[in-house]
Design a protein around this motif. Structure first.
Motif, PDB file in Angstrom:
ATOM      1  N   TYR A  58       0.833  -1.206   0.000  1.00  0.00           N
ATOM      2  CA  TYR A  58       0.000   0.000   0.000  1.00  0.00           C
ATOM      3  C   TYR A  58       0.863   1.250   0.000  1.00  0.00           C
ATOM      4  O   TYR A  58       0.610   2.201  -0.758  1.00  0.00           O
ATOM      5  CB  TYR A  58      -0.944   0.016   1.212  1.00  0.00           C
ATOM      6  CG  TYR A  58      -1.574   1.376   1.401  1.00  0.00           C
ATOM      7  CD1 TYR A  58      -2.614   1.793   0.577  1.00  0.00           C
ATOM      8  CD2 TYR A  58      -1.075   2.266   2.352  1.00  0.00           C
ATOM      9  CE1 TYR A  58      -3.161   3.059   0.708  1.00  0.00           C
ATOM     10  CE2 TYR A  58      -1.620   3.524   2.495  1.00  0.00           C
ATOM     11  CZ  TYR A  58      -2.655   3.921   1.667  1.00  0.00           C
ATOM     12  OH  TYR A  58      -3.177   5.187   1.787  1.00  0.00           O
ATOM     13  N   ARG A  59       1.884   1.267   0.833  1.00  0.00           N
ATOM     14  CA  ARG A  59       2.743   2.457   0.915  1.00  0.00           C
ATOM     15  C   ARG A  59       3.436   2.723  -0.418  1.00  0.00           C
ATOM     16  O   ARG A  59       3.555   3.875  -0.847  1.00  0.00           O
ATOM     17  CB  ARG A  59       3.757   2.280   2.042  1.00  0.00           C
ATOM     18  CG  ARG A  59       3.130   2.435   3.415  1.00  0.00           C
ATOM     19  CD  ARG A  59       4.055   2.136   4.555  1.00  0.00           C
ATOM     20  NE  ARG A  59       3.476   2.629   5.808  1.00  0.00           N
ATOM     21  CZ  ARG A  59       3.665   2.074   6.986  1.00  0.00           C
ATOM     22  NH1 ARG A  59       4.444   0.998   7.098  1.00  0.00           N
ATOM     23  NH2 ARG A  59       3.101   2.577   8.073  1.00  0.00           N
ATOM     24  N   LEU A  60       3.860   1.676  -1.088  1.00  0.00           N
ATOM     25  CA  LEU A  60       4.489   1.857  -2.395  1.00  0.00           C
ATOM     26  C   LEU A  60       3.476   2.334  -3.431  1.00  0.00           C
ATOM     27  O   LEU A  60       3.753   3.251  -4.201  1.00  0.00           O
ATOM     28  CB  LEU A  60       5.128   0.536  -2.845  1.00  0.00           C
ATOM     29  CG  LEU A  60       6.325   0.053  -2.024  1.00  0.00           C
ATOM     30  CD1 LEU A  60       6.763  -1.332  -2.499  1.00  0.00           C
ATOM     31  CD2 LEU A  60       7.485   1.035  -2.118  1.00  0.00           C
ATOM     32  N   ALA A  61       2.305   1.707  -3.447  1.00  0.00           N
ATOM     33  CA  ALA A  61       1.286   2.074  -4.431  1.00  0.00           C
ATOM     34  C   ALA A  61       0.774   3.487  -4.212  1.00  0.00           C
ATOM     35  O   ALA A  61       0.415   4.187  -5.167  1.00  0.00           O
ATOM     36  CB  ALA A  61       0.128   1.083  -4.367  1.00  0.00           C
ATOM     37  N   ALA A  62       0.744   3.930  -2.948  1.00  0.00           N
ATOM     38  CA  ALA A  62       0.271   5.280  -2.622  1.00  0.00           C
ATOM     39  C   ALA A  62       1.391   6.305  -2.689  1.00  0.00           C
ATOM     40  O   ALA A  62       1.189   7.475  -2.353  1.00  0.00           O
ATOM     41  CB  ALA A  62      -0.353   5.278  -1.225  1.00  0.00           C
ATOM     42  N   ASP A  63       2.575   5.866  -3.119  1.00  0.00           N
ATOM     43  CA  ASP A  63       3.739   6.734  -3.270  1.00  0.00           C
ATOM     44  C   ASP A  63       4.219   7.294  -1.928  1.00  0.00           C
ATOM     45  O   ASP A  63       4.801   8.372  -1.864  1.00  0.00           O
ATOM     46  CB  ASP A  63       3.447   7.887  -4.239  1.00  0.00           C
ATOM     47  CG  ASP A  63       4.727   8.429  -4.881  1.00  0.00           C
ATOM     48  OD1 ASP A  63       5.683   7.650  -5.053  1.00  0.00           O
ATOM     49  OD2 ASP A  63       4.765   9.629  -5.217  1.00  0.00           O
ATOM     50  N   ASN A  64       3.990   6.523  -0.868  1.00  0.00           N
ATOM     51  CA  ASN A  64       4.516   6.884   0.444  1.00  0.00           C
ATOM     52  C   ASN A  64       5.897   6.244   0.598  1.00  0.00           C
ATOM     53  O   ASN A  64       6.121   5.341   1.422  1.00  0.00           O
ATOM     54  CB  ASN A  64       3.581   6.411   1.557  1.00  0.00           C
ATOM     55  CG  ASN A  64       2.236   7.113   1.517  1.00  0.00           C
ATOM     56  OD1 ASN A  64       2.126   8.246   1.065  1.00  0.00           O
ATOM     57  ND2 ASN A  64       1.199   6.432   1.972  1.00  0.00           N
ATOM     58  N   ILE A  65       6.834   6.696  -0.234  1.00  0.00           N
ATOM     59  CA  ILE A  65       8.129   6.030  -0.344  1.00  0.00           C
ATOM     60  C   ILE A  65       8.935   6.107   0.955  1.00  0.00           C
ATOM     61  O   ILE A  65       9.552   5.118   1.372  1.00  0.00           O
ATOM     62  CB  ILE A  65       8.941   6.628  -1.509  1.00  0.00           C
ATOM     63  CG1 ILE A  65       8.144   6.489  -2.824  1.00  0.00           C
ATOM     64  CG2 ILE A  65      10.296   5.944  -1.630  1.00  0.00           C
ATOM     65  CD1 ILE A  65       7.754   5.071  -3.163  1.00  0.00           C
ATOM     66  N   ALA A  66       8.912   7.256   1.604  1.00  0.00           N
ATOM     67  CA  ALA A  66       9.667   7.398   2.847  1.00  0.00           C
ATOM     68  C   ALA A  66       9.165   6.421   3.900  1.00  0.00           C
ATOM     69  O   ALA A  66       9.959   5.814   4.638  1.00  0.00           O
ATOM     70  CB  ALA A  66       9.585   8.835   3.358  1.00  0.00           C
ATOM     71  N   GLU A  67       7.848   6.251   3.966  1.00  0.00           N
ATOM     72  CA  GLU A  67       7.286   5.324   4.948  1.00  0.00           C
ATOM     73  C   GLU A  67       7.613   3.882   4.592  1.00  0.00           C
ATOM     74  O   GLU A  67       7.830   3.046   5.483  1.00  0.00           O
ATOM     75  CB  GLU A  67       5.771   5.527   5.041  1.00  0.00           C
ATOM     76  CG  GLU A  67       5.380   6.882   5.618  1.00  0.00           C
ATOM     77  CD  GLU A  67       3.874   7.076   5.675  1.00  0.00           C
ATOM     78  OE1 GLU A  67       3.142   6.098   5.420  1.00  0.00           O
ATOM     79  OE2 GLU A  67       3.445   8.199   5.965  1.00  0.00           O
ATOM     80  N   ALA A  68       7.643   3.563   3.296  1.00  0.00           N
ATOM     81  CA  ALA A  68       8.033   2.212   2.880  1.00  0.00           C
ATOM     82  C   ALA A  68       9.485   1.923   3.262  1.00  0.00           C
ATOM     83  O   ALA A  68       9.808   0.840   3.762  1.00  0.00           O
ATOM     84  CB  ALA A  68       7.829   2.046   1.372  1.00  0.00           C
ATOM     85  N   HIS A  69      10.377   2.891   3.015  1.00  0.00           N
ATOM     86  CA  HIS A  69      11.775   2.738   3.427  1.00  0.00           C
ATOM     87  C   HIS A  69      11.875   2.516   4.935  1.00  0.00           C
ATOM     88  O   HIS A  69      12.617   1.638   5.397  1.00  0.00           O
ATOM     89  CB  HIS A  69      12.585   3.986   3.047  1.00  0.00           C
ATOM     90  CG  HIS A  69      13.102   3.975   1.647  1.00  0.00           C
ATOM     91  ND1 HIS A  69      13.994   3.028   1.187  1.00  0.00           N
ATOM     92  CD2 HIS A  69      12.871   4.812   0.601  1.00  0.00           C
ATOM     93  CE1 HIS A  69      14.277   3.272  -0.085  1.00  0.00           C
ATOM     94  NE2 HIS A  69      13.606   4.345  -0.464  1.00  0.00           N
ATOM     95  N   GLU A  70      11.131   3.310   5.683  1.00  0.00           N
ATOM     96  CA  GLU A  70      11.211   3.220   7.139  1.00  0.00           C
ATOM     97  C   GLU A  70      10.676   1.866   7.617  1.00  0.00           C
ATOM     98  O   GLU A  70      11.230   1.265   8.552  1.00  0.00           O
ATOM     99  CB  GLU A  70      10.424   4.365   7.780  1.00  0.00           C
ATOM    100  CG  GLU A  70      10.564   4.447   9.290  1.00  0.00           C
ATOM    101  CD  GLU A  70      12.009   4.612   9.750  1.00  0.00           C
ATOM    102  OE1 GLU A  70      12.341   4.095  10.840  1.00  0.00           O
ATOM    103  OE2 GLU A  70      12.810   5.230   9.021  1.00  0.00           O
TER     104      GLU A  70
END
Length: 203
Positions: A155-167
């Protein structure tokens, strides 16, 4: 006067506690599952009877869930119109989000129905307050129980929440990186990131 059976006590308890409280809060009943819709979210409360019940005693658990159709849409999954508790992206047993109640409730002919009904109403009221704090798919992700929840990672990747995906990946690596299973978990992170412009572990 003949004592009620465990089945009769269970039916009375649910009728006098769970059903009226959830109905007052906008839920609709389908067998032992209750649902309400609110602002593109669906709250689910499910009473799960134990497989080991008998004529003399009935044990049940209370499962709480919050389902976001937008979460599934963003991650490319079909949306559920009437989700079961297992379809919810946020899932908790009631004892994890409400105080004063154990992991299960047991009912038999000796059960004090008014006292137990009061306990259930109090616990459900607290649980509904917690569930009501989730207002969208971002909240679903924020309240994820585990950093190896790969649906939340997608979800984080698809929603472009890249920083949260990295974290999320960094936290998972910090927590599980020394375990023998990390190689498999790391590969699952990489598989989840394949459809996206994302490199697992990149700073």
């Amino acid at each position: 006067m003949e004592q009620p059976t465990a089945e009769q006590s269970f039916a009375t308890l649910i009728k006098e506690s769970v059903v009226p409280l959830l109905k007052e809060n906008g839920f609709r009943k389908q067998k032992l599952t209750f649902r309400r819709e609110r602002d593109r979210m669906i709250d689910v409360v499910n009473l799960q009877r134990s497989a080991g019940n008998s004529y003399e005693s009935i044990r049940f658990y209370i499962n709480c869930g919050v389902y976001s159709p937008d979460f599934d849409r963003i991650t490319g999954k079909p949306e559920h119109q009437r989700p079961a508790e297992v379809d919810c992206q946020y899932r908790r047993r009631i004892e994890n989000i409400a105080s004063g109640i154990g992991p299960h409730v047991t009912v038999d002919a000796e059960t004090d129905i008014p006292e137990t009904a009061g306990l259930l109403r109090s616990a459900l009221t607290s649980a509904l307050t917690v569930m009501g704090q989730l207002h969208g798919p971002d909240d679903i992700a924020r309240f994820a129980e585990s950093d190896i929840d790969f649906d939340v990672f997608r979800y984080r990747l698809a929603a472009d929440n890249i920083a949260e995906a990295h974290e999320q990946y960094r936290r998972a690596r910090s927590q599980f990186g020394a375990e023998p299973r990390w190689q498999r978990l790391d590969e699952l992170f990489r598989q989840a990131s394949d459809p996206y412009d994302f490199t697992v572990g990149a700073d």
